[in-house]
Motif scaffolding. Sequence first.
Motif, PDB file in Angstrom:
ATOM      1  N   THR A  15       0.849  -1.176   0.000  1.00 19.25           N
ATOM      2  CA  THR A  15       0.000   0.000   0.000  1.00 19.25           C
ATOM      3  C   THR A  15       0.890   1.233   0.000  1.00 19.25           C
ATOM      4  OG1 THR A  15      -1.693  -1.149   1.239  1.00 19.25           O
ATOM      5  CG2 THR A  15      -1.786   1.251   1.227  1.00 19.25           C
ATOM      6  N   PRO A  16       0.754   2.112  -1.015  1.00 14.06           N
ATOM      7  CA  PRO A  16       1.655   3.256  -1.084  1.00 14.06           C
ATOM      8  C   PRO A  16       1.411   4.226   0.053  1.00 14.06           C
ATOM      9  CG  PRO A  16      -0.111   3.468  -2.689  1.00 14.06           C
ATOM     10  CD  PRO A  16      -0.245   2.108  -2.070  1.00 14.06           C
ATOM     11  N   GLY A  17       2.503   4.831   0.504  1.00 19.36           N
ATOM     12  CA  GLY A  17       2.375   5.824   1.551  1.00 19.36           C
ATOM     13  C   GLY A  17       2.053   7.175   0.954  1.00 19.36           C
ATOM     14  N   PRO A  18       2.195   8.237   1.750  1.00 16.50           N
ATOM     15  CA  PRO A  18       1.889   9.575   1.238  1.00 16.50           C
ATOM     16  C   PRO A  18       2.709   9.964   0.022  1.00 16.50           C
ATOM     17  CG  PRO A  18       2.097   9.581   3.638  1.00 16.50           C
ATOM     18  CD  PRO A  18       2.549   8.229   3.168  1.00 16.50           C
ATOM     19  N   ALA A  19       3.850   9.310  -0.172  1.00 10.40           N
ATOM     20  CA  ALA A  19       4.711   9.649  -1.306  1.00 10.40           C
ATOM     21  C   ALA A  19       4.310   8.908  -2.576  1.00 10.40           C
ATOM     22  CB  ALA A  19       6.163   9.333  -0.960  1.00 10.40           C
ATOM     23  N   GLY A  20       3.137   8.246  -2.592  1.00  5.16           N
ATOM     24  CA  GLY A  20       2.733   7.455  -3.741  1.00  5.16           C
ATOM     25  C   GLY A  20       2.726   8.249  -5.031  1.00  5.16           C
ATOM     26  N   PHE A  21       2.060   9.410  -5.045  1.00  2.00           N
ATOM     27  CA  PHE A  21       2.005  10.196  -6.275  1.00  2.00           C
ATOM     28  C   PHE A  21       3.356  10.839  -6.568  1.00  2.00           C
ATOM     29  CE2 PHE A  21       0.818  13.730  -9.053  1.00  2.00           C
ATOM     30  CZ  PHE A  21       0.031  13.054  -9.968  1.00  2.00           C
ATOM     31  N   ARG A  22       4.106  11.166  -5.508  1.00  2.00           N
ATOM     32  CA  ARG A  22       5.452  11.715  -5.743  1.00  2.00           C
ATOM     33  C   ARG A  22       6.334  10.696  -6.451  1.00  2.00           C
ATOM     34  NH1 ARG A  22       4.648  13.926  -0.508  1.00  2.00           N
ATOM     35  NH2 ARG A  22       5.941  12.323   0.456  1.00  2.00           N
ATOM     36  N   ARG A  23       6.058   9.427  -6.209  1.00  2.00           N
ATOM     37  CA  ARG A  23       6.793   8.379  -6.924  1.00  2.00           C
ATOM     38  C   ARG A  23       6.517   8.474  -8.427  1.00  2.00           C
ATOM     39  NH1 ARG A  23      10.349   4.852  -8.908  1.00  2.00           N
ATOM     40  NH2 ARG A  23       9.516   2.802  -9.375  1.00  2.00           N
ATOM     41  N   LEU A  24       5.275   8.712  -8.803  1.00  2.00           N
ATOM     42  CA  LEU A  24       4.935   8.837 -10.216  1.00  2.00           C
ATOM     43  C   LEU A  24       5.606  10.059 -10.830  1.00  2.00           C
ATOM     44  CD1 LEU A  24       1.112   7.964 -10.266  1.00  2.00           C
ATOM     45  CD2 LEU A  24       3.094   6.428 -10.310  1.00  2.00           C
ATOM     46  N   VAL A  25       5.616  11.160 -10.095  1.00  3.08           N
ATOM     47  CA  VAL A  25       6.250  12.380 -10.601  1.00  3.08           C
ATOM     48  C   VAL A  25       7.746  12.160 -10.806  1.00  3.08           C
ATOM     49  CG1 VAL A  25       6.746  14.801 -10.112  1.00  3.08           C
ATOM     50  CG2 VAL A  25       4.496  13.853  -9.554  1.00  3.08           C
ATOM     51  N   SER A  26       8.373  11.439  -9.879  1.00  5.37           N
ATOM     52  CA  SER A  26       9.812  11.198 -10.004  1.00  5.37           C
ATOM     53  C   SER A  26      10.126  10.327 -11.209  1.00  5.37           C
ATOM     54  CB  SER A  26      10.351  10.548  -8.728  1.00  5.37           C
ATOM     55  OG  SER A  26       9.842   9.220  -8.575  1.00  5.37           O
ATOM     56  N   VAL A  27       9.198   9.448 -11.572  1.00  2.61           N
ATOM     57  CA  VAL A  27       9.416   8.563 -12.713  1.00  2.61           C
ATOM     58  C   VAL A  27       9.280   9.307 -14.028  1.00  2.61           C
ATOM     59  CG1 VAL A  27       8.449   6.584 -13.977  1.00  2.61           C
ATOM     60  CG2 VAL A  27       8.775   6.445 -11.497  1.00  2.61           C
ATOM     61  N   MET A  28       8.260  10.177 -14.136  1.00  3.06           N
ATOM     62  CA  MET A  28       7.951  10.823 -15.414  1.00  3.06           C
ATOM     63  C   MET A  28       8.336  12.298 -15.470  1.00  3.06           C
ATOM     64  SD  MET A  28       6.696   8.573 -17.445  1.00  3.06           S
ATOM     65  CE  MET A  28       5.596   7.189 -17.723  1.00  3.06           C
ATOM     66  N   GLY A  29       8.240  13.015 -14.363  1.00  2.00           N
ATOM     67  CA  GLY A  29       8.475  14.453 -14.369  1.00  2.00           C
ATOM     68  C   GLY A  29       7.196  15.227 -14.639  1.00  2.00           C
ATOM     69  N   TRP A  30       7.114  16.457 -14.094  1.00  2.00           N
ATOM     70  CA  TRP A  30       5.909  17.269 -14.226  1.00  2.00           C
ATOM     71  C   TRP A  30       5.532  17.596 -15.664  1.00  2.00           C
ATOM     72  CZ3 TRP A  30       2.119  17.607 -11.084  1.00  2.00           C
ATOM     73  CH2 TRP A  30       2.324  17.516  -9.701  1.00  2.00           C
ATOM     74  N   PRO A  31       6.489  17.876 -16.566  1.00  2.00           N
ATOM     75  CA  PRO A  31       6.094  18.201 -17.945  1.00  2.00           C
ATOM     76  C   PRO A  31       5.245  17.113 -18.591  1.00  2.00           C
ATOM     77  CG  PRO A  31       8.369  18.815 -17.593  1.00  2.00           C
ATOM     78  CD  PRO A  31       7.947  18.061 -16.371  1.00  2.00           C
ATOM     79  N   TYR A  32       5.508  15.864 -18.236  1.00  2.00           N
ATOM     80  CA  TYR A  32       4.720  14.763 -18.786  1.00  2.00           C
ATOM     81  C   TYR A  32       3.243  14.910 -18.446  1.00  2.00           C
ATOM     82  CZ  TYR A  32       2.344  10.282 -18.583  1.00  2.00           C
ATOM     83  OH  TYR A  32       1.404   9.297 -18.686  1.00  2.00           O
ATOM     84  N   PHE A  33       2.945  15.238 -17.203  1.00  2.00           N
ATOM     85  CA  PHE A  33       1.553  15.324 -16.759  1.00  2.00           C
ATOM     86  C   PHE A  33       0.817  16.443 -17.499  1.00  2.00           C
ATOM     87  CE2 PHE A  33       3.730  13.129 -13.379  1.00  2.00           C
ATOM     88  CZ  PHE A  33       2.839  12.144 -13.001  1.00  2.00           C
ATOM     89  N   VAL A  34       1.498  17.559 -17.714  1.00  2.00           N
ATOM     90  CA  VAL A  34       0.864  18.670 -18.434  1.00  2.00           C
ATOM     91  C   VAL A  34       0.646  18.313 -19.897  1.00  2.00           C
ATOM     92  CG1 VAL A  34       1.110  21.075 -19.125  1.00  2.00           C
ATOM     93  CG2 VAL A  34       1.879  20.351 -16.855  1.00  2.00           C
ATOM     94  N   ALA A  35       1.689  17.790 -20.551  1.00  2.00           N
ATOM     95  CA  ALA A  35       1.592  17.471 -21.978  1.00  2.00           C
ATOM     96  C   ALA A  35       0.568  16.378 -22.242  1.00  2.00           C
ATOM     97  CB  ALA A  35       2.958  17.047 -22.513  1.00  2.00           C
ATOM     98  N   SER A  36       0.557  15.334 -21.421  1.00  2.00           N
ATOM     99  CA  SER A  36      -0.365  14.227 -21.666  1.00  2.00           C
ATOM    100  C   SER A  36      -1.810  14.642 -21.428  1.00  2.00           C
ATOM    101  CB  SER A  36      -0.001  13.031 -20.787  1.00  2.00           C
ATOM    102  OG  SER A  36      -0.182  13.327 -19.404  1.00  2.00           O
ATOM    103  N   ALA A  37      -2.038  15.549 -20.471  1.00  2.00           N
ATOM    104  CA  ALA A  37      -3.412  16.006 -20.213  1.00  2.00           C
ATOM    105  C   ALA A  37      -3.929  16.856 -21.368  1.00  2.00           C
ATOM    106  CB  ALA A  37      -3.466  16.785 -18.903  1.00  2.00           C
ATOM    107  N   LEU A  38      -3.116  17.808 -21.832  1.00  2.00           N
ATOM    108  CA  LEU A  38      -3.551  18.679 -22.926  1.00  2.00           C
ATOM    109  C   LEU A  38      -3.674  17.921 -24.245  1.00  2.00           C
ATOM    110  CD1 LEU A  38      -1.454  21.908 -22.219  1.00  2.00           C
ATOM    111  CD2 LEU A  38      -3.898  21.550 -21.799  1.00  2.00           C
ATOM    112  N   ALA A  39      -2.809  16.928 -24.447  1.00  2.00           N
ATOM    113  CA  ALA A  39      -2.811  16.202 -25.721  1.00  2.00           C
ATOM    114  C   ALA A  39      -4.035  15.317 -25.880  1.00  2.00           C
ATOM    115  CB  ALA A  39      -1.537  15.365 -25.842  1.00  2.00           C
ATOM    116  N   ARG A  40      -4.767  15.041 -24.795  1.00  2.00           N
ATOM    117  CA  ARG A  40      -5.988  14.229 -24.899  1.00  2.00           C
ATOM    118  C   ARG A  40      -7.183  15.032 -25.405  1.00  2.00           C
ATOM    119  NH1 ARG A  40      -5.061   9.920 -20.279  1.00  2.00           N
ATOM    120  NH2 ARG A  40      -3.168  10.867 -19.505  1.00  2.00           N
TER     121      ARG A  40
END
Length: 423
Positions: A15-40
């Motif tokens: 079960t992921p701790g509070p850093a669960g989403f931070r783990r995703l950010v560390s894997v991909m980086g913030w630019p990924y989240f912005v680009a993938s959201a707008l590109a949809r």
Amino acid sequence: MTTTVNDAAVAPAETPGPAGFRRLVSVMGWPYFVASALARLPQSMLTIGALTYVAAGADDFTTPGAVAAISGVGVGLGAPIMGAASDRWGQRKVLLVSTVAYVLALVGLLWAGSPRDGAVHLDLPLGAFAVLAGMVVPQIGPMTRVRWMRRLTGARDRSSVDLAMGYESTVDEMGYVFGPALVGIVAAAAGAPIPLVIAGVLAMLAVPAFAFDRSSAAGAPLRHEEATGVAGPTRMSLGFMALGIAGMLGIGTVFGSLATTMTVFADETGHPGTGGLIYAAMGITSGLAALTVSRWPARWGAAFRWVLCAALAVPATALLLLPTEPWQMALGMLAVGAPIGPILVTIFAASGPRTPPARLGLAMTLLPAAITLGTSVGNLLGGTVADGAGHRAALGVTVSAAGVLLVVGLLFALYVRRENSRR
């Protein structure tokens, strides 16, 4: 029947701790989240954008509805082709080529959908550009899931995969809420053609940003010798894919029948134009519930989650027969969305361990394509029944689709038991 034992292939290991989403950010980086959201957004704006544009010049309701349905069928047909192509040639090449093709198809759609002889009529050019636009619209959602599954391959990453799939499902839900809303706002303020123009501009800007994001390395094609060195099966599980596609068809039918039925309900209750808002309520709880899956007990395997949520979805859809006011129906839609989101996450997450890494693009596009086709089926069946007998009769389509989703979930539980017996 026990579905929670030995389902380790898809159950989260921690079960992921509070850093669960931070783990995703560390894997991909913030630019990924912005680009993938707008590109949809270009995809989420396509169907309603085409409908709005054609409706402005048509003298009937059949023509814009048919154009919207044709573009949706195009998405269902083109997505698996694009997924297979990305497996062979890599996501970047496919995304860039599809972006150019999509923009050209939108230009053609704007031309073919302009009034001739005083009105817009469904002819060969209009139908051809509508289906082409659907076939070549960049498939961002499936490709993001491929990147996550190829990056999160560690023994302790199963809960992160669930969290990533939950996030992606939530973004998809929000895209299909905000995309049509953006079309409505822009069309009202600037004219019916402008939403399709904006969809083209967004495609030219956001899709290349996603294609060249640092995470794109996970979307590169895997040569045979590379694929055999990556953890995962060597063959696609056709049995699971059949069950996964059937489940997604059921979910799509729920979506499509409800989209049509809510419009009819709003008209019947004297609140025309509010059907879209009522329908959007489902997306709120579906997206939020999808995010919670990574925190569910580890002993709840994929089969148990599917069966549990489908068993809740059946009575939730049946309760929609009771409301007589829009606010009551909106509350009912909130209840329907809660079990649907986790099923989406479960099917996507369960497909990863059962798909060769080199075929993930095909698998991740087949499943959403099934949702799109199911939505078209739901639209057709719901609209046909509602025309003849009203919204309550049309809800029978929704309840039946939820029942099918439960039956397929039970078959998946038997499939998992058979998998475990072979180990």
